[in-house]
Design a protein around this motif. Structure first.
Motif, mmCIF file in Angstrom:
data_model
loop_
_atom_site.group_PDB
_atom_site.id
_atom_site.type_symbol
_atom_site.label_atom_id
_atom_site.label_comp_id
_atom_site.label_asym_id
_atom_site.label_seq_id
_atom_site.Cartn_x
_atom_site.Cartn_y
_atom_site.Cartn_z
ATOM 1 N N ASN A 158 2.321 9.720 -10.430
ATOM 2 C CA ASN A 158 3.586 10.400 -10.591
ATOM 3 C C ASN A 158 4.730 9.449 -9.784
ATOM 4 O OD1 ASN A 158 3.162 12.723 -11.663
ATOM 5 N ND2 ASN A 158 3.602 14.032 -10.239
ATOM 6 N N THR A 159 4.229 8.896 -8.567
ATOM 7 C CA THR A 159 5.267 7.923 -7.764
ATOM 8 C C THR A 159 5.344 6.797 -8.881
ATOM 9 O OG1 THR A 159 4.241 8.956 -5.807
ATOM 10 C CG2 THR A 159 5.350 6.455 -5.750
ATOM 11 N N LEU A 160 4.324 6.264 -9.395
ATOM 12 C CA LEU A 160 4.585 4.914 -9.878
ATOM 13 C C LEU A 160 5.515 5.060 -11.331
ATOM 14 C CD1 LEU A 160 1.109 3.244 -10.496
ATOM 15 C CD2 LEU A 160 3.068 2.726 -8.921
ATOM 16 N N VAL A 204 0.685 -1.277 -0.009
ATOM 17 C CA VAL A 204 0.157 0.065 -0.095
ATOM 18 C C VAL A 204 0.816 1.349 -0.036
ATOM 19 C CG1 VAL A 204 -1.826 1.134 1.399
ATOM 20 C CG2 VAL A 204 -1.699 -1.285 1.150
ATOM 21 N N GLY A 205 0.539 1.921 -1.160
ATOM 22 C CA GLY A 205 1.491 3.053 -1.328
ATOM 23 C C GLY A 205 3.123 2.851 -1.158
ATOM 24 N N GLY A 206 3.432 1.918 -2.213
ATOM 25 C CA GLY A 206 4.806 1.065 -2.174
ATOM 26 C C GLY A 206 5.958 1.819 -2.467
ATOM 27 N N GLY A 207 5.662 3.106 -2.970
ATOM 28 C CA GLY A 207 6.886 3.861 -3.325
ATOM 29 C C GLY A 207 7.996 3.217 -4.279
ATOM 30 N N ALA A 208 9.011 3.145 -3.867
ATOM 31 C CA ALA A 208 10.068 2.594 -5.001
ATOM 32 C C ALA A 208 9.808 1.120 -4.898
ATOM 33 C CB ALA A 208 11.566 3.072 -4.422
ATOM 34 N N ILE A 220 0.207 -0.717 -4.909
ATOM 35 C CA ILE A 220 -0.458 0.482 -5.417
ATOM 36 C C ILE A 220 0.061 1.883 -5.132
ATOM 37 C CG2 ILE A 220 -2.794 -0.931 -5.462
ATOM 38 C CD1 ILE A 220 -3.400 0.614 -2.826
ATOM 39 N N ASP A 221 0.026 2.824 -5.803
ATOM 40 C CA ASP A 221 0.298 4.054 -5.539
ATOM 41 C C ASP A 221 -0.182 5.366 -6.404
ATOM 42 O OD1 ASP A 221 2.260 6.270 -4.767
ATOM 43 O OD2 ASP A 221 3.321 4.642 -3.823
ATOM 44 N N LEU A 222 0.329 6.345 -6.331
ATOM 45 C CA LEU A 222 -0.241 7.538 -7.290
ATOM 46 C C LEU A 222 0.502 7.653 -8.449
ATOM 47 C CD1 LEU A 222 -0.495 10.078 -4.191
ATOM 48 C CD2 LEU A 222 -2.413 8.956 -5.405
ATOM 49 N N VAL A 224 2.005 -2.194 5.068
ATOM 50 C CA VAL A 224 1.635 -0.609 4.944
ATOM 51 C C VAL A 224 2.753 0.125 5.526
ATOM 52 C CG1 VAL A 224 -0.138 1.017 5.551
ATOM 53 C CG2 VAL A 224 -0.665 -1.407 5.165
ATOM 54 N N SER A 225 4.002 0.530 4.702
ATOM 55 C CA SER A 225 5.157 0.984 5.258
ATOM 56 C C SER A 225 5.079 2.476 5.385
ATOM 57 C CB SER A 225 5.919 0.382 4.719
ATOM 58 O OG SER A 225 7.402 0.878 4.807
ATOM 59 N N ASN A 226 5.226 3.106 6.576
ATOM 60 C CA ASN A 226 5.324 4.580 6.281
ATOM 61 C C ASN A 226 4.121 5.211 5.755
ATOM 62 O OD1 ASN A 226 8.021 4.369 7.491
ATOM 63 N ND2 ASN A 226 8.887 3.745 5.605
ATOM 64 N N ILE A 227 2.779 4.665 5.883
ATOM 65 C CA ILE A 227 1.830 5.334 5.406
ATOM 66 C C ILE A 227 0.925 6.013 6.273
ATOM 67 C CG2 ILE A 227 -0.548 4.896 4.338
ATOM 68 C CD1 ILE A 227 2.028 4.614 2.247
ATOM 69 N N ALA A 253 -1.959 2.080 -10.324
ATOM 70 C CA ALA A 253 -2.289 3.333 -10.153
ATOM 71 C C ALA A 253 -3.547 3.281 -9.265
ATOM 72 C CB ALA A 253 -2.524 4.365 -11.201
ATOM 73 N N CYS A 254 -3.534 3.863 -7.784
ATOM 74 C CA CYS A 254 -4.744 3.790 -7.127
ATOM 75 C C CYS A 254 -4.578 4.876 -5.935
ATOM 76 C CB CYS A 254 -4.921 2.240 -6.577
ATOM 77 S SG CYS A 254 -6.005 2.098 -5.356
ATOM 78 N N ASP A 255 -5.467 5.707 -5.659
ATOM 79 C CA ASP A 255 -5.430 6.459 -4.680
ATOM 80 C C ASP A 255 -5.985 5.650 -3.377
ATOM 81 O OD1 ASP A 255 -6.304 8.240 -2.562
ATOM 82 O OD2 ASP A 255 -6.830 9.645 -3.910
ATOM 83 N N TYR A 256 -5.316 5.196 -2.427
ATOM 84 C CA TYR A 256 -5.882 4.546 -1.490
ATOM 85 C C TYR A 256 -7.198 5.046 -0.772
ATOM 86 C CZ TYR A 256 -1.972 6.375 1.311
ATOM 87 O OH TYR A 256 -1.100 7.094 2.159
ATOM 88 N N ASN A 257 -7.212 6.447 -0.593
ATOM 89 C CA ASN A 257 -8.151 6.972 0.026
ATOM 90 C C ASN A 257 -9.490 7.161 -0.851
ATOM 91 O OD1 ASN A 257 -6.709 7.493 2.306
ATOM 92 N ND2 ASN A 257 -6.032 9.389 1.588
HETATM 93 C C1 LIG Z 1 6.421 7.761 3.156
HETATM 94 S S1 LIG Z 1 6.307 6.957 1.536
HETATM 95 C C2 LIG Z 1 6.402 5.434 1.660
HETATM 96 C C3 LIG Z 1 6.747 4.638 0.479
HETATM 97 C C4 LIG Z 1 7.189 3.083 0.822
HETATM 98 N N1 LIG Z 1 5.910 2.594 1.630
HETATM 99 C C5 LIG Z 1 8.139 2.789 2.072
HETATM 100 O O1 LIG Z 1 8.029 2.617 3.173
HETATM 101 O O2 LIG Z 1 9.564 3.007 1.538
HETATM 102 C C6 LIG Z 1 4.561 7.203 1.173
HETATM 103 C C7 LIG Z 1 3.962 6.546 -0.201
HETATM 104 O O3 LIG Z 1 2.705 6.717 -0.278
HETATM 105 C C8 LIG Z 1 2.216 7.066 -1.456
HETATM 106 N N2 LIG Z 1 1.073 7.699 -1.527
HETATM 107 C C9 LIG Z 1 0.477 8.750 -0.586
HETATM 108 N N3 LIG Z 1 -0.716 9.060 -0.628
HETATM 109 C C10 LIG Z 1 -1.181 8.260 -1.433
HETATM 110 C C11 LIG Z 1 -2.573 7.686 -1.660
HETATM 111 N N4 LIG Z 1 -3.659 8.526 -1.507
HETATM 112 N N5 LIG Z 1 -2.671 6.473 -2.634
HETATM 113 C C12 LIG Z 1 -1.669 6.082 -2.989
HETATM 114 N N6 LIG Z 1 -0.430 6.253 -2.507
HETATM 115 C C13 LIG Z 1 -0.254 7.162 -1.890
HETATM 116 C C14 LIG Z 1 3.445 8.159 -1.963
HETATM 117 O O4 LIG Z 1 3.303 8.275 -3.359
HETATM 118 C C15 LIG Z 1 4.424 7.182 -1.353
HETATM 119 O O5 LIG Z 1 5.003 6.512 -2.408
#
Ligand SMILES: C[S@@+](CC[C@H](N)C(=O)[O-])C[C@H]1O[C@@H](n2cnc3c(N)ncnc32)[C@H](O)[C@@H]1O
Length: 410
Positions: A209-211, A182-186, A205-207, A280-283, A233-237
């Motif tokens: 631009n991030t993907l 969830v919001g997997g970033g890199a 899943i992520d936004l 769900v890391s750093n979300i 691509a998915c906005d988890y909210n």
């Molecule tokens: C702090 S980073 C954490 C990235 C990764 N999980 C990690 O721990 O390295 C937050 C991530 O959540 C994504 N993100 C933020 N809001 C989001 C949303 N509403 N839906 C999906 N992804 C989202 C950001 O693009 C970013 O990749």
């Protein structure tokens, strides 16, 4: 805290800024390159300044400070009459490992990203008066270059501190087949889990631009790993979280048991209409309480019975002041997000309990990590429950299967 510690705290920005400036001009890389050329001999500050294109006097003073901080080593000139600036510099082991081009665990992307944060931290006195955030744009999606710096920074800290590698070793994913990142970033963690678990598939899943950045990181992974990750691509909210792909995704032992009981092959995929793990890391710290409650409910709906959510974050004690790193990071979130902060375990537990999860536990930070893990389980998932779910899904079409369970004809 005593006066000396207070004084040290007050001046802590000097250390950060010296390191930031050195990384901005890649001084460690220049020192390392020059010492390489000279067979490891100490490098004069003037040579570093010439290579970096920086001012010689400023460079000398900053290099001295870096040596005082333990990031470089400085040798005094052999001749006691020689000018004070004729000593030489070598990189210290920590700099070789984390601050030099091509090093093992490059921490420079994170430092470069944090340097951008400096202007927002300057605004903290105003934010204290007016409320946050200091950053008005969307933190992740307003400027593609800023997004890239941020995502590369997350990757860099995950690799430099070893979080991803350590967690992939420490966390037993059991027979999990489908992981939702969830919001997997890199994709730092997905890729580490996929490398450590050969049968695992990940949906990240992520936004959007991030993907773009995620794609580049995934492309660097070995084929056998990257072919098992799906980026969506998915906005988890706001968006529906995608279901796992319909592959043969049941744990082998369960499949064997089900087959022994007469389960039809074409029903098997239906049993796995849910993720085994949501990572769900750093979300949590980026979202406000209502968003976090809603996310817990959404994750509940896409996990299979018995599936687990694993949260990695700075989880605080009931006073919201310990660990210190989390209490300070909450202020970072004040500056950068509309409603994010760091939460206490009791708060997180309540959200996940209300969403239907059970067995919610916290594993406090264990070195080298500075954040906790919280694990929550969706009830169900035993063999009996899988079977009754299969029966419900099966309807009329599997009389053989029903027969074998009940001993009667359908
Ligand atoms: C702090 S980073 C954490 C990235 C990764 N999980 C990690 O721990 O390295 C937050 C991530 O959540 C994504 N993100 C933020 N809001 C989001 C949303 N509403 N839906 C999906 N992804 C989202 C950001 O693009 C970013 O990749």
């Amino acid at each position: 805290m005593d006066w000396t510690a207070l004084m040290d705290l007050h001046g802590a920005y000097e250390r950060s800024r010296v390191l930031h400036a050195a990384v901005a001009h890649d001084l460690f890389t220049h020192v390392a390159a020059l010492e390489g050329q000279s067979g490891g001999l100490p490098v004069p500050g003037t040579a570093v300044a010439a290579a970096a294109g920086t001012d010689p006097r400023a460079t000398e003073l900053v290099l001295n400070a870096l040596a005082a901080l333990g990031l470089l080593q400085k040798s005094a000139p052999e001749d006691p009459e020689a000018p004070l600036d004729s000593g030489g510099f070598n990189t210290a082991p920590v700099a070789q490992r984390h601050l030099v081009d091509g090093c093992d665990a490059d921490f420079r992307p994170f430092i470069r990203f944090d340097m951008d944060s400096w202007t927002h931290w300057e605004l903290l006195p105003d934010v204290l008066e007016e409320g946050g955030p200091a950053m008005k744009d969307h933190m992740y999606q307003s400027d593609p270059e800023a997004t890239r710096r941020f995502i590369d920074a997350m990757e860099s800290i995950g690799q430099a501190r070893g979080d991803a590698r350590v967690l992939a070793d420490r966390i037993d994913l059991g027979r999990a087949v489908h992981l939702l990142d969830v919001g997997g970033g890199a994709a730092t963690y997905s890729l580490a889990f996929l490398s450590a678990n050969k049968h695992l598939h990940a949906t990240l899943i992520d936004l959007p631009n991030t993907l773009e950045v995620t794609h580049d990181h995934v492309a660097k992974a070995p084929l056998g790993v990257r072919e098992r990750i799906r980026l969506v691509a998915c906005d988890y909210n706001n968006d529906d979280i995608p279901r796992p792909p319909k592959t043969s995704s049941l744990p082998d032992a369960l499949v064997k048991d089900l087959k022994k009981l007469g389960m039809d092959d074409n029903l098997l995929p239906k049993l796995s209409e849910g993720y085994d793990i949501a990572w769900v890391s750093n979300i949590l710290h980026g979202e406000d309480e209502e968003e976090n409650k809603a996310l817990a409910r959404r994750l509940f709906s896409v996990l299979r019975p018995g599936g687990r959510v694993i949260i990695k974050d700075h989880i605080l004690d009931p006073t919201l002041t310990e660990p210190q790193v989390g209490a300070l990071f909450a202020v970072n979130m004040l500056l950068f997000t509309k409603g994010g902060r760091n939460y206490g375990f009791d708060e997180v537990r309540r959200w996940y309990e209300d969403a239907g999860f059970v067995d919610i536990t916290e594993q406090p930070p264990k070195a080298p990590l500075t954040s906790s893990l919280v694990v929550a389980r969706k009830p169900g998932g035993g063999l009996q429950e899988e079977l009754s779910r299969a029966m419900k899904l099966a309807g009329e079409g599997v009389s053989g299967f029903v027969k074998s369970l009940t001993g009667r004809s359908g």
